[in-house]
Design a protein around this motif. Structure first.
Motif, mmCIF file in Angstrom:
data_model
loop_
_atom_site.group_PDB
_atom_site.id
_atom_site.type_symbol
_atom_site.label_atom_id
_atom_site.label_comp_id
_atom_site.label_asym_id
_atom_site.label_seq_id
_atom_site.Cartn_x
_atom_site.Cartn_y
_atom_site.Cartn_z
ATOM 1 N N GLY A 77 -3.382 0.304 -3.406
ATOM 2 C CA GLY A 77 -2.995 -0.967 -2.807
ATOM 3 C C GLY A 77 -3.655 -2.132 -3.518
ATOM 4 O O GLY A 77 -4.021 -2.026 -4.697
ATOM 5 N N PHE B 133 0.852 -1.183 0.000
ATOM 6 C CA PHE B 133 0.000 0.000 0.000
ATOM 7 C C PHE B 133 0.890 1.236 0.000
ATOM 8 O O PHE B 133 1.986 1.226 0.551
ATOM 9 C CB PHE B 133 -0.924 0.023 1.223
ATOM 10 C CG PHE B 133 -1.906 -1.113 1.275
ATOM 11 C CD1 PHE B 133 -3.142 -1.007 0.661
ATOM 12 C CD2 PHE B 133 -1.576 -2.299 1.916
ATOM 13 C CE1 PHE B 133 -4.040 -2.069 0.693
ATOM 14 C CE2 PHE B 133 -2.465 -3.362 1.955
ATOM 15 C CZ PHE B 133 -3.706 -3.241 1.339
ATOM 16 N N GLU B 134 0.399 2.322 -0.609
ATOM 17 C CA GLU B 134 1.161 3.567 -0.664
ATOM 18 C C GLU B 134 0.208 4.732 -0.876
ATOM 19 O O GLU B 134 -0.799 4.617 -1.583
ATOM 20 C CB GLU B 134 2.174 3.523 -1.812
ATOM 21 C CG GLU B 134 3.042 4.775 -1.920
ATOM 22 C CD GLU B 134 4.002 4.713 -3.091
ATOM 23 O OE1 GLU B 134 5.203 4.889 -2.880
ATOM 24 O OE2 GLU B 134 3.535 4.489 -4.234
ATOM 25 N N TRP C 201 5.194 -0.427 -4.592
ATOM 26 C CA TRP C 201 4.828 0.833 -5.220
ATOM 27 C C TRP C 201 6.027 1.766 -5.337
ATOM 28 O O TRP C 201 6.931 1.755 -4.512
ATOM 29 C CB TRP C 201 3.704 1.491 -4.436
ATOM 30 C CG TRP C 201 2.494 0.616 -4.364
ATOM 31 C CD1 TRP C 201 2.054 -0.098 -3.285
ATOM 32 C CD2 TRP C 201 1.579 0.330 -5.426
ATOM 33 N NE1 TRP C 201 0.927 -0.808 -3.609
ATOM 34 C CE2 TRP C 201 0.613 -0.565 -4.914
ATOM 35 C CE3 TRP C 201 1.488 0.743 -6.752
ATOM 36 C CZ2 TRP C 201 -0.434 -1.043 -5.688
ATOM 37 C CZ3 TRP C 201 0.440 0.261 -7.529
ATOM 38 C CH2 TRP C 201 -0.509 -0.620 -7.001
#
Length: 406
Positions: free
Chosen positions: A122, A111-112, A166
């Motif tokens: 994500g 996730f980012e 990511w």
């Protein structure tokens, strides 16, 4: 992915506490001793600004601050993704669902924050009760008010989307296909493990290569680390570490190549400099001995001396500087953070006890140190203007102002 430099002007969020005496915000009880232990010594660029207690539903998991400093997310592979604000009155939402973190680090999460802080990018995955995958990862966008948007699926003939890392908050990512068949029910064989650069927002594979086609690269199971940057033209640079002592650089638009970096630290924590030309590698220096759970007293750990951290040139592998020391207690290196102006780094430092150090990226000198708090899983970071730094752990955040070097 938790990124050390994905923050923009934290002073906007923390302006009310940028005064001489550090404050404890949204915290109950007496924090005087904690504040004292966090004040960097000796006098130097960093000064403690505030401690903020965060409204997390469950503490102890890595926390990521949004680029504008107004929101946070926390993720656990079983409990799911939580997104909320810095205050209990702010909107928040939990997205339940099992998604494995990276096999080499529970802090390298899939996730980012997007660069504009509007959403978290994500993945979701169908899993059974035991956590085994029933299908590939599926990219999504998530917000703190509960909205989720399914993105186009990423598919490849060599296998399902199994991991994603990511890059830069735009949807760009390093992804793997057909690499985790043993984590599925039923299991399947990965005949042609493939690494790729993708644009998850549009569901496009930009570049891909089978790992077997890279001469000298170990099995994908030996992947132990990843760090990435985006250059001024928008191209990705990805540095991956593989056991034993193999470092692979992939510049978007070029073929991946093995580098002459010689660092044998098992499962090294490392971070690329902002310009991508250097890599800061942690040594995982720790005392040795028995760790006792049921025997009291436990034998004193045996101190070990060696490398705490080192900076190397990426292309040549040349050692720029190193920090040596002696670990007298059991310890493990956390992921370091580098300021966006490439002037400073925050690193964990073993010794008589565990500290966090502010280090000059020019020569490796340790400018200041303060005691590492026992808050749970730590993350370290800087604001994009390099004028503030932060650490999070458990449900607590410490904010530091960074002034001119004295």
């Amino acid at each position: 992915m938790l990124r050390s430099a994905a923050l923009v002007v934290l002073s906007f969020a923390f302006a009310p506490v940028a005064i001489s005496a550090p404050l404890a915000i949204n915290c109950t009880g007496n924090w005087a001793k904690t504040i004292e232990s966090l004040e960097p010594q000796p006098e130097g660029p960093a000064t403690l600004s505030a401690i903020r207690c965060l409204p997390l539903p469950q503490s102890g998991y890595p926390v990521s601050l949004s680029p504008d400093g107004s929101k946070i997310f926390s993720f656990h592979s079983i409990e799911g993704l939580w997104i909320g604000g810095l205050n209990r009155s702010d909107a928040n939402h939990t997205f339940p669902g099992r998604v494995l973190s990276s096999v080499f680090s529970d802090k390298t999460v899939p996730f980012e924050w997007l660069a504009d802080s509007s959403e978290v990018i994500g993945v979701k995955r169908n899993s059974n009760r035991g956590g085994f995958a029933l299908g590939p990862l599926q990219p999504y966008l998530f917000t703190n008010d509960g909205r989720q948007t399914r993105l186009p699926a990423l598919s490849h003939p060599n296998g399902p989307l199994d991991e994603i890392f990511w890059i830069g908050g735009s949807g760009l990512a390093f992804a793997t296909f057909g690499t985790k068949g043993a984590y599925y029910k039923p299991e399947h064989e990965d005949l042609n493990p493939t690494i790729s650069l993708v644009d998850a927002k549009v569901g496009q594979i930009l570049e891909d290569v089978e790992t077997a086609a890279i001469s000298g690269l170990p099995s994908y199971k030996n992947l132990t680390g990843i760090s990435s940057r985006v250059d001024k033209s928008g191209r990705a640079r990805v540095l991956t570490a593989w056991l034993p002592n193999t470092w692979l650089l992939w510049d978007q638009g070029e073929s991946p190549r093995i580098l002459p970096i010689h660092n044998k630290t098992a499962r090294a924590s490392y971070t690329l400099s902002m310009d991508g030309t250097k890599v800061l590698i942690m040594g995982n220096l720790s005392a040795t001995g028995l760790i006792c759970e049921f025997h009291n007293p436990c034998p004193t750990p045996t101190p070990q001396s060696g490398m705490i951290a080192e900076l190397r040139d990426v292309s040549s592998g040349r050692l720029v500087w190193s920090i040596m020391g002696t670990a007298k207690q059991f310890s493990n290196s956390d992921l370091p953070a580098i300021s966006p102006d490439d002037q400073y780094a925050l690193i964990t430092m073993p010794g008589d006890h565990e500290d966090i150090g502010l280090v000059s990226m020019t020569d490796g000198s340790v400018l200041q140190r303060f005691r590492m708090p026992g808050w749970g899983s730590l993350t370290l970071g800087f604001s994009s203007d390099s004028k503030q730094a932060w650490i999070t752990g458990g449900a607590t955040m410490a904010i530091f102002n960074i002034g001119p070097q004295k």
